[in-house]
Design a protein around this motif. Structure first.
Motif, PDB file in Angstrom:
ATOM      1  N   ASP A 184       0.829  -1.204   0.000  1.00  0.00           N
ATOM      2  CA  ASP A 184       0.000   0.000   0.000  1.00  0.00           C
ATOM      3  C   ASP A 184       0.866   1.257   0.000  1.00  0.00           C
ATOM      4  O   ASP A 184       0.774   2.094   0.900  1.00  0.00           O
ATOM      5  N   PHE A 185       1.716   1.388  -1.011  1.00  0.00           N
ATOM      6  CA  PHE A 185       2.525   2.587  -1.165  1.00  0.00           C
ATOM      7  C   PHE A 185       1.867   3.506  -2.182  1.00  0.00           C
ATOM      8  O   PHE A 185       1.497   3.077  -3.272  1.00  0.00           O
ATOM      9  N   SER A 186       1.737   4.763  -1.827  1.00  0.00           N
ATOM     10  CA  SER A 186       1.181   5.747  -2.750  1.00  0.00           C
ATOM     11  C   SER A 186       1.325   7.124  -2.129  1.00  0.00           C
ATOM     12  O   SER A 186       1.270   7.290  -0.904  1.00  0.00           O
ATOM     13  N   GLN A 187       1.520   8.120  -2.990  1.00  0.00           N
ATOM     14  CA  GLN A 187       1.529   9.502  -2.530  1.00  0.00           C
ATOM     15  C   GLN A 187       0.200   9.857  -1.865  1.00  0.00           C
ATOM     16  O   GLN A 187       0.156  10.695  -0.956  1.00  0.00           O
ATOM     17  N   THR A 188      -0.887   9.203  -2.287  1.00  0.00           N
ATOM     18  CA  THR A 188      -2.203   9.528  -1.742  1.00  0.00           C
ATOM     19  C   THR A 188      -2.293   9.261  -0.244  1.00  0.00           C
ATOM     20  O   THR A 188      -3.073   9.913   0.461  1.00  0.00           O
ATOM     21  N   TRP A 189      -1.523   8.304   0.270  1.00  0.00           N
ATOM     22  CA  TRP A 189      -1.549   8.038   1.709  1.00  0.00           C
ATOM     23  C   TRP A 189      -0.910   9.184   2.494  1.00  0.00           C
ATOM     24  O   TRP A 189      -1.367   9.527   3.590  1.00  0.00           O
ATOM     25  N   GLY A 215      -5.904   6.635   1.373  1.00  0.00           N
ATOM     26  CA  GLY A 215      -5.391   6.668   0.012  1.00  0.00           C
ATOM     27  C   GLY A 215      -5.553   5.318  -0.648  1.00  0.00           C
ATOM     28  O   GLY A 215      -6.294   4.444  -0.173  1.00  0.00           O
ATOM     29  N   PHE A 216      -4.845   5.133  -1.747  1.00  0.00           N
ATOM     30  CA  PHE A 216      -4.953   3.907  -2.538  1.00  0.00           C
ATOM     31  C   PHE A 216      -3.550   3.344  -2.789  1.00  0.00           C
ATOM     32  O   PHE A 216      -2.548   4.009  -2.527  1.00  0.00           O
ATOM     33  N   ALA A 217      -3.496   2.135  -3.269  1.00  0.00           N
ATOM     34  CA  ALA A 217      -2.208   1.501  -3.568  1.00  0.00           C
ATOM     35  C   ALA A 217      -1.783   1.839  -4.994  1.00  0.00           C
ATOM     36  O   ALA A 217      -2.584   1.770  -5.922  1.00  0.00           O
ATOM     37  N   ALA A 218      -0.511   2.193  -5.166  1.00  0.00           N
ATOM     38  CA  ALA A 218       0.003   2.538  -6.483  1.00  0.00           C
ATOM     39  C   ALA A 218       0.571   1.311  -7.183  1.00  0.00           C
ATOM     40  O   ALA A 218       1.289   0.512  -6.580  1.00  0.00           O
ATOM     41  N   ALA A 219       0.226   1.144  -8.448  1.00  0.00           N
ATOM     42  CA  ALA A 219       0.806   0.073  -9.253  1.00  0.00           C
ATOM     43  C   ALA A 219       2.096   0.523  -9.915  1.00  0.00           C
ATOM     44  O   ALA A 219       3.033  -0.266 -10.089  1.00  0.00           O
ATOM     45  N   LEU A 235      16.322   8.819  -4.196  1.00  0.00           N
ATOM     46  CA  LEU A 235      15.118   9.594  -4.480  1.00  0.00           C
ATOM     47  C   LEU A 235      13.906   8.934  -3.832  1.00  0.00           C
ATOM     48  O   LEU A 235      13.673   7.738  -3.992  1.00  0.00           O
ATOM     49  N   TYR A 236      13.133   9.730  -3.109  1.00  0.00           N
ATOM     50  CA  TYR A 236      11.841   9.317  -2.578  1.00  0.00           C
ATOM     51  C   TYR A 236      10.797  10.264  -3.180  1.00  0.00           C
ATOM     52  O   TYR A 236      10.833  11.467  -2.925  1.00  0.00           O
ATOM     53  N   ALA A 237       9.889   9.726  -3.970  1.00  0.00           N
ATOM     54  CA  ALA A 237       8.864  10.579  -4.568  1.00  0.00           C
ATOM     55  C   ALA A 237       7.870  11.076  -3.526  1.00  0.00           C
ATOM     56  O   ALA A 237       7.208  12.092  -3.722  1.00  0.00           O
ATOM     57  N   PHE A 238       7.783  10.359  -2.421  1.00  0.00           N
ATOM     58  CA  PHE A 238       6.942  10.779  -1.304  1.00  0.00           C
ATOM     59  C   PHE A 238       7.431  10.043  -0.070  1.00  0.00           C
ATOM     60  O   PHE A 238       8.209   9.088  -0.157  1.00  0.00           O
TER      61      PHE A 238
END
Length: 517
Positions: free
Chosen positions: A145-150, A202-206, A481-484
């Motif tokens: 469950d990785f995503s910027q939305t979280w 949030g949601f999970a990123a694919a 690099l960490y995008a979030f």
């Protein structure tokens, strides 16, 4: 990686545009290896050798070794390993240097006492912000469950739990949750609300991709006065004036496991003016030896900053083909002050006859001592918090410079240099992005750069009344690099977003034309 949500000062920060951060502090305090082609070709290791106009910006005593007037002008081409991004080029021509030094003979013929009083003015591009990053696929996504939305949902939860209405939320939370019912986000936003739990989620990123382009420069003007005493002791003082123009654009695109996707564009424009004072000393401890050592002190640079940032979000819900939206905006300019850390240098230099010269230099600074200040309103709590984070995320920085010059003929010289610059960023540092902290900040990405290595070499040709020098330098640097800033817990086990390793390799070709008179 730490996750701390701070809510104590929420009500203080409903309308200002915050851009100050650990990573901006590092960038503003950094400088390139730049100046004359001779200076760059020798890796900048001229703190004790002197005799180059560029030294007035590093060890001001270096100009005291001049015994004639000199003027020089330099240009370069800078190129990044990564191709151009977001409409910006990967290569840029640059006017990097212009300087003049006047040597005023004060000697009486016995070699004792004051020999020269020298005055000089020099311009150098202290920092070229050219940089490009393209990561077509981020590490660690799709496995949980990785995503910027979280991260954005966490900001929304913090704001909501503090009783802040959605209209006063940070921009990220507002644009990711564009529609509301009874003050709660509907499920058709990029983040959603669970009424049973009373929380946003949030949601999970694919998959996700990240692009970034930086450009602009920091111009440095030095006004120098130096003294030669008995051809054995050399003193110098420089007043530095700085003008910084730094721009950054980024694009983060994410596709969720549910098929929904969005693109978030962020841009940041910073302008600054500043000044500092530099003191330098060079000594030949043995009058009959060419060996010498140097010392230098660089006060902090005091900057007046003027920042503005903006954003644009495009979101599409594939389950509802009729539903998509776009949001964009720009914050009001924010003005504040910034102070870089002190810098200290020690250097050694030696020549063998007229053909061979060696230079070695060490510089120390502590970026964790950098500080932000607000000149326009009385809120010491906010800046105290930011400065505290700078102190905990950064560490002392060490720079080692080495250089050698060999004259294969009286008029032709070859040069070689190397720099090692340690990273000032701790490996566990992260971009602070609390709901109250960066009200208008929409860029969640951050990079923990590692140590920097520079390799330089050059060529010089002297002719009657002047010289022409060429140099090439190549910078090698890796970063995480960490995008979030993401994590989640599954069955009691904490999972953290894996970094994506990137390169910041960059090259530069320089040419300098000079005249003596």
């Amino acid at each position: 990686m730490k996750r701390i949500s701070v809510i104590a000062y929420a009500l203080l920060l409903s309308s200002a545009a915050w851009a100050q951060d650990v990573y901006e502090a590092v960038d503003m305090a950094a400088s390139d290896l730049n100046g004359t082609a001779r200076y760059v070709g020798m890796g900048g290791a001229l703190g004790a050798l002197g005799g180059d106009i560029t030294t007035m910006g590093t060890n001001p005593a270096g100009t005291a070794l001049f015994r004639h007037n000199e003027a020089a002008l330099g240009f370069s081409a800078v190129f990044t390993k990564e191709k151009g991004q977001l409409g910006h080029d990967a290569t840029r021509a640059s006017f990097d240097h212009a300087g003049i030094i006047f040597a005023m003979d004060q000697s009486t013929g016995d070699g004792r006492g004051l020999q020269y009083i020298n005055f000089g003015i020099n311009y150098v591009k202290n920092r070229n912000h050219l940089g490009n990053i393209h990561v077509p696929g981020l590490a660690g996504l799709g496995a949980g469950d990785f995503s910027q939305t979280w991260q954005v949902a966490g900001m929304a939860n913090d704001a909501a739990s503090s009783g802040i209405s959605d209209g006063d939320w940070p921009v990220l939370a507002d644009i990711f949750a564009p529609t509301f019912t009874d003050g709660k986000c509907n499920d058709d936003g990029a983040i959603a609300y669970d009424p049973a739990l009373g929380e946003y989620y949030g949601f999970a990123a694919a998959d996700a991709a990240y692009r970034r382009a930086t450009y602009g420069s920091n111009s440095q003007f030095d006004f120098n006065l130096s003294f030669n005493v008995s051809n054995q002791f050399f003193w110098g003082l420089s007043l530095g004036v700085y003008s910084n123009d730094w721009k950054r654009e980024s694009l983060y695109g994410e596709t969720g496991k549910d098929g929904n996707y969005y693109d978030l564009t962020s841009w940041y424009d910073s302008k600054a003016d500043g000044f500092d004072v530099k003191l330098g000393f060079i000594c030949r401890p043995f009058a009959d030896s060419p060996f010498r050592f140097g010392l230098s002190v660089n006060t902090p640079i005091w900057y007046k900053m003027d920042d503005v940032n903006g954003w644009s979000l495009r979101y599409t819900d594939v389950a509802n083909s009729d539903y998509s939206y776009q949001a964009s905006g720009q914050a009001e300019p924010f003005r504040y002050s910034y102070r870089t850390p002190w810098k200290f240098g020690v250097s050694l230099g030696h020549t063998v006859g007229r053909d061979l010269a060696f230079g070695l230099e060490y510089n120390y600074s502590d970026p964790s001592a950098a500080r932000y200040y607000n000149d326009h309103w009385d809120n010491t709590e906010y800046f105290s918090y930011v400065n505290e984070k700078i102190g905990s995320a950064l560490k002392p920085q060490h720079t080692l410079k080495m250089g050698v010059e060999y004259k294969v003929l009286p008029e032709i010289a070859l040069r070689l240099g190397y720099n090692y610059v340690s990273s000032p960023i701790k490996s566990d540092a992260f971009r602070l992005l609390d709901y109250w902290y960066d009200t208008y900040q929409t860029e969640t990405a951050f990079i923990n750069w590692k140590d920097l290595h520079r390799l330089t070499f050059g060529f010089g040709y002297r002719f009657k009344g002047g010289f022409f020098d060429l140099a090439f330098q190549y910078n090698v640097q890796k970063g995480d690099l960490y995008a979030f800033d993401g994590d989640y817990t599954d069955a009691g086990v904490a999972h953290h977003l894996a970094p994506t390793c990137i390169n910041n390799d960059r090259g530069q070709i320089l040419g300098t034309l000079g005249f003596t008179f």
